[in-house]
Design an enzyme around this catalytic site. Structure first.
Site, PDB file in Angstrom:
ATOM      1  CG  ASP A 164     -31.179  27.587 -51.484  1.00 20.27           C
ATOM      2  OD1 ASP A 164     -30.775  26.966 -52.489  1.00 20.27           O
ATOM      3  OD2 ASP A 164     -30.535  27.650 -50.428  1.00 20.27           O
ATOM      4  CG  ASP A 194     -28.322  31.848 -60.440  1.00 21.12           C
ATOM      5  OD1 ASP A 194     -27.144  31.802 -60.034  1.00 21.12           O
ATOM      6  OD2 ASP A 194     -28.888  32.915 -60.755  1.00 21.12           O
ATOM      7  CG  HIS A 219     -27.473  18.774 -74.518  1.00 24.10           C
ATOM      8  ND1 HIS A 219     -26.366  18.638 -75.317  1.00 24.10           N
ATOM      9  CD2 HIS A 219     -28.482  18.165 -75.190  1.00 24.10           C
ATOM     10  CE1 HIS A 219     -26.674  17.963 -76.407  1.00 24.10           C
ATOM     11  NE2 HIS A 219     -27.956  17.662 -76.363  1.00 24.10           N
ATOM     12  CG  ASP A 254     -22.127  33.654 -60.108  1.00 21.63           C
ATOM     13  OD1 ASP A 254     -21.048  33.315 -60.630  1.00 21.63           O
ATOM     14  OD2 ASP A 254     -23.149  32.926 -60.136  1.00 21.63           O
TER      15      ASP A 254
END
Length: 306
Positions: A289, A274, A110, A231
């Site tokens: 990365d 991520d 957002h 995760d």
């Protein structure tokens, strides 16, 4: 056998945590991210600047500063409409631009439309707007929740969580999940795009204008969902991704919806968290990365004289 397992575990740990350059030799120039105007980071829904020493942009700002960038992290309501968030961001941008002339806005989720609001109402303050995983044409997840029987319960729980996030991060803002959701629906996004059309693709999955009113536009996003077994946030994003059916998405935003201005790439193997190097830097071992993507983009802005 035990020794071999330990060695492999060490290798995987180093590979996961290593920066984009080879970990034993960082040849990145010290001025690689030294942009003309500072980088200003704008968080997304349920976002914050920092809580208990953990940044929303986990390690991103520090990495950019390491190679020469001036970086500011801003805070707006975790939950509210795009325009309300934009109005909260405006005085922060004005203060930074008063010192530096202009800013390079980078907004996640957002935060992308929120940054676009500033470019719409005060383009004189903005050198560029970059969106990261932003739903410029809405999200099926917001469409599914807004106006549904579950909306009332979601709003109560969401506002409570948003209030807690705001309290812990010292924001001082009221929270409004319902307004936030509506802004991210297909209809709400279309209304905002009528107000701020610059950079939005005219076709379903194209590119938008690369610039308007002296402001450059860029975007990137992901199409990964389950990217790292360690995760815990992947499970939540795996659930929300079901709202997209067979369309590519990052768990909350569709591939075509994240396209804005000059599309750097729309299919990194990254999920929605991520994209800001969360949770705590856990991401796929088989993709760039996330911090390296921000560094590369800062260098892109630098080379463009921004």
């Amino acid at each position: 056998m035990k020794l071999w397992i330990k060695v492999m575990a060490l290798v995987l740990t180093v590979a996961w945590s290593a920066p984009s350059a080879a970990w034993w030799w960082d040849s990145t120039p010290s001025n690689y991210t030294d942009t003309r105007y500072p980088v200003v980071l704008v968080h997304g829904m349920f976002g914050f600047d920092s809580i208990a020493g953990v940044d929303y942009w986990y390690g991103v700002a520090e990495d950019l500063r390491k190679y020469g960038a001036d970086v500011y992290t801003t805070q707006v309501p975790a939950l509210d409409s795009t325009i309300a968030r934009g109005e909260a961001l405006l005085p922060q941008v004005q203060a930074i631009a008063a010192v530096h002339g202009k800013v390079n806005l980078i907004g996640h989720s957002h935060g992308g439309p929120t940054a676009r609001y500033i470019a719409r109402v005060r383009p004189d303050l903005v050198a560029s707007v970059t969106s990261v995983g932003s739903p410029h044409k809405g999200s099926p997840v917001a469409d599914l929740i807004y106006g549904s029987p579950a909306e009332s319960l979601a709003a109560s729980l969401g506002d409570a969580l948003g209030g807690l996030i705001d309290l812990l991060s010292g924001g001082g803002y009221n929270q409004d999940l319902r307004s936030s959701l509506y802004s991210l629906t297909t209809q709400g996004s279309a209304e905002f795009n009528n107000f701020a059309p610059a950079g939005v693709p005219a076709t379903a999955c194209g590119e938008g204008a690369y610039s308007a009113n002296g402001v450059r536009f860029y975007s990137w996003g992901g199409t990964g969902v389950l990217t790292n077994v360690l995760d815990p946030s992947d499970a939540l994003l795996g659930t929300t991704s079901l709202a997209f059916g067979f369309s590519q998405n990052d768990g909350l935003v569709g591939r075509c919806s994240n396209r804005f201005g000059k599309v750097i790439r729309d299919n990194y193997f990254m999920n929605h968290l991520d994209e800001v190097n969360q949770a705590l830097g856990l991401h796929s071992l088989f993709e760039t990365d996330p911090k390296a993507v921000y560094k590369q983009h800062a260098n892109r802005l630098r080379n463009a004289g921004l």
